[in-house]
Design an enzyme around this catalytic site. Sequence first.
Site, PDB file in Angstrom:
ATOM      1  N   HIS A   1      44.600 -41.501  54.648  1.00  6.10           N
ATOM      2  CA  HIS A   1      45.300 -41.937  53.444  1.00  6.10           C
ATOM      3  C   HIS A   1      46.638 -41.228  53.237  1.00  6.10           C
ATOM      4  O   HIS A   1      47.355 -41.537  52.298  1.00  6.10           O
ATOM      5  CB  HIS A   1      44.403 -41.702  52.222  1.00  6.10           C
TER       6      HIS A   1
ATOM      7  N   ARG B   1      41.586 -44.115  48.313  1.00  3.43           N
ATOM      8  CA  ARG B   1      41.013 -44.292  49.660  1.00  3.43           C
ATOM      9  C   ARG B   1      41.213 -45.712  50.199  1.00  3.43           C
ATOM     10  O   ARG B   1      40.841 -46.009  51.330  1.00  3.43           O
ATOM     11  CB  ARG B   1      39.508 -43.985  49.652  1.00  3.43           C
TER      12      ARG B   1
ATOM     13  N   PRO C   1      39.330 -34.011  59.216  1.00  2.00           N
ATOM     14  CA  PRO C   1      38.815 -32.923  58.398  1.00  2.00           C
ATOM     15  C   PRO C   1      37.482 -33.235  57.715  1.00  2.00           C
ATOM     16  O   PRO C   1      37.254 -34.360  57.285  1.00  2.00           O
ATOM     17  CB  PRO C   1      39.915 -32.705  57.348  1.00  2.00           C
ATOM     18  N   ASN C   2      36.665 -32.200  57.670  1.00  2.00           N
ATOM     19  CA  ASN C   2      35.365 -32.195  56.987  1.00  2.00           C
ATOM     20  C   ASN C   2      34.281 -32.956  57.730  1.00  2.00           C
ATOM     21  O   ASN C   2      33.114 -32.921  57.331  1.00  2.00           O
ATOM     22  CB  ASN C   2      35.500 -32.730  55.544  1.00  2.00           C
TER      23      ASN C   2
ATOM     24  N   ARG D   1      35.478 -47.482  47.100  1.00  2.00           N
ATOM     25  CA  ARG D   1      35.512 -46.136  46.521  1.00  2.00           C
ATOM     26  C   ARG D   1      36.793 -45.953  45.696  1.00  2.00           C
ATOM     27  O   ARG D   1      37.383 -46.931  45.259  1.00  2.00           O
ATOM     28  CB  ARG D   1      35.376 -45.097  47.650  1.00  2.00           C
TER      29      ARG D   1
ATOM     30  N   ARG E   1      27.260 -32.880  54.351  1.00  2.00           N
ATOM     31  CA  ARG E   1      28.308 -33.257  53.409  1.00  2.00           C
ATOM     32  C   ARG E   1      27.945 -34.538  52.668  1.00  2.00           C
ATOM     33  O   ARG E   1      27.842 -35.603  53.293  1.00  2.00           O
ATOM     34  CB  ARG E   1      29.591 -33.489  54.208  1.00  2.00           C
TER      35      ARG E   1
ATOM     36  N   GLU F   1      39.608 -47.707  64.423  1.00  2.00           N
ATOM     37  CA  GLU F   1      39.486 -46.790  63.271  1.00  2.00           C
ATOM     38  C   GLU F   1      38.107 -46.987  62.654  1.00  2.00           C
ATOM     39  O   GLU F   1      37.681 -48.125  62.429  1.00  2.00           O
ATOM     40  CB  GLU F   1      40.581 -47.126  62.256  1.00  2.00           C
TER      41      GLU F   1
ATOM     42  N   ASN G   1      38.200 -41.446  63.420  1.00  2.00           N
ATOM     43  CA  ASN G   1      37.929 -41.363  61.984  1.00  2.00           C
ATOM     44  C   ASN G   1      38.825 -40.237  61.468  1.00  2.00           C
ATOM     45  O   ASN G   1      38.481 -39.059  61.609  1.00  2.00           O
ATOM     46  CB  ASN G   1      36.459 -41.063  61.705  1.00  2.00           C
TER      47      ASN G   1
ATOM     48  N   ASP H   1      52.224 -41.993  63.604  1.00  2.00           N
ATOM     49  CA  ASP H   1      53.306 -41.930  64.593  1.00  2.00           C
ATOM     50  C   ASP H   1      52.772 -41.563  65.971  1.00  2.00           C
ATOM     51  O   ASP H   1      53.203 -42.111  66.989  1.00  2.00           O
ATOM     52  CB  ASP H   1      54.369 -40.907  64.162  1.00  2.00           C
TER      53      ASP H   1
ATOM     54  N   HIS I   1      35.407 -45.689  59.503  1.00  2.00           N
ATOM     55  CA  HIS I   1      35.052 -44.936  58.306  1.00  2.00           C
ATOM     56  C   HIS I   1      33.580 -45.150  58.049  1.00  2.00           C
ATOM     57  O   HIS I   1      33.113 -46.298  58.008  1.00  2.00           O
ATOM     58  CB  HIS I   1      35.873 -45.391  57.096  1.00  2.00           C
TER      59      HIS I   1
ATOM     60  N   SER J   1      31.931 -44.581  55.300  1.00  2.00           N
ATOM     61  CA  SER J   1      31.757 -45.219  53.999  1.00  2.00           C
ATOM     62  C   SER J   1      32.679 -46.430  53.902  1.00  2.00           C
ATOM     63  O   SER J   1      33.627 -46.572  54.692  1.00  2.00           O
ATOM     64  CB  SER J   1      32.089 -44.221  52.888  1.00  2.00           C
TER      65      SER J   1
ATOM     66  N   TYR K   1      27.672 -40.141  53.156  1.00  2.00           N
ATOM     67  CA  TYR K   1      27.956 -40.102  54.589  1.00  2.00           C
ATOM     68  C   TYR K   1      26.713 -40.080  55.470  1.00  2.00           C
ATOM     69  O   TYR K   1      26.832 -40.115  56.693  1.00  2.00           O
ATOM     70  CB  TYR K   1      28.858 -38.897  54.903  1.00  2.00           C
TER      71      TYR K   1
ATOM     72  N   ALA L   1      40.242 -37.792  55.481  1.00  2.00           N
ATOM     73  CA  ALA L   1      41.221 -37.918  54.390  1.00  2.00           C
ATOM     74  C   ALA L   1      42.649 -38.117  54.898  1.00  2.00           C
ATOM     75  O   ALA L   1      43.496 -38.648  54.173  1.00  2.00           O
ATOM     76  CB  ALA L   1      41.147 -36.694  53.497  1.00  2.00           C
TER      77      ALA L   1
HETATM   78  C1  DQA Z   1      35.949 -41.154  55.557  1.00  2.00           C
HETATM   79  C2  DQA Z   1      36.528 -41.687  54.244  1.00  2.00           C
HETATM   80  C3  DQA Z   1      37.661 -40.801  53.765  1.00  2.00           C
HETATM   81  O1  DQA Z   1      38.185 -41.314  52.532  1.00  2.00           O
HETATM   82  C4  DQA Z   1      37.176 -39.396  53.520  1.00  2.00           C
HETATM   83  O2  DQA Z   1      38.237 -38.565  53.132  1.00  2.00           O
HETATM   84  C5  DQA Z   1      36.485 -38.843  54.718  1.00  2.00           C
HETATM   85  C6  DQA Z   1      35.539 -39.698  55.433  1.00  2.00           C
HETATM   86  C7  DQA Z   1      34.712 -41.956  55.996  1.00  2.00           C
HETATM   87  O3  DQA Z   1      34.309 -41.794  57.140  1.00  2.00           O
HETATM   88  O4  DQA Z   1      34.137 -42.707  55.204  1.00  2.00           O
HETATM   89  O5  DQA Z   1      36.629 -37.684  55.066  1.00  2.00           O
HETATM   90  O6  DQA Z   1      36.929 -41.291  56.570  1.00  2.00           O
END
Ligand code: DQA
Length: 149
Positions: free
Chosen positions: A81, A112, A11-12, A108, A19, A99, A75, A88, A101, A103, A24, A78
């Site tokens: 977490h 997170r 998401p996002n 943070r 964003r 995986e 990635n 699963d 991220h 950031s 980011y 959110a």
């Molecule tokens: C993220 C870190 C997550 O905590 C956050 O909710 C994101 C982006 C990152 O790429 O740093 O959506 O996964």
Amino acid sequence: MTKTILILNGPNLNMLGARQPEIYGSETLDDVASLCAEAAAPFGRKIELRQSNHEGELVDWIHEARDSCDAIVINPGAYSHTSIAILDALNMFEGPVAEVHLSNIHAREEFRHSSYVSGRADAVIVGCGTAGYRFAVQRICACLSDAVP
Ligand code: DQA
């Protein structure tokens, strides 16, 4: 062997570039797709990049990847977490999982700091911005024993 690496984004991440660029960066998800394709090409691999704001859709795509992809770079945003469902699903996937991220989640907010997905991931890359996706693709190709270019 499909020679395809699924690059899955939660998401996002469709808003990447717009964003919170101070966290980011200013590159977009299209830029991420290009750099992943460039990183995979020397290893003779293709990428398929997908993004969803919906947990169940991400789970469905991980299921599909069991037949169509050799590896997953994820990635989960959110959902990292919160989502036991994504963990699963990844536990049913047999290939390597990296995986990413953008950031450094450990520097943070405390909520997170932990990721369910990290319990399954073969590699975890944090705090490298979009370059983290490149490192993940390269590491995945090494895990798949592709020849080093
Ligand atoms: C993220 C870190 C997550 O905590 C956050 O909710 C994101 C982006 C990152 O790429 O740093 O959506 O996964």
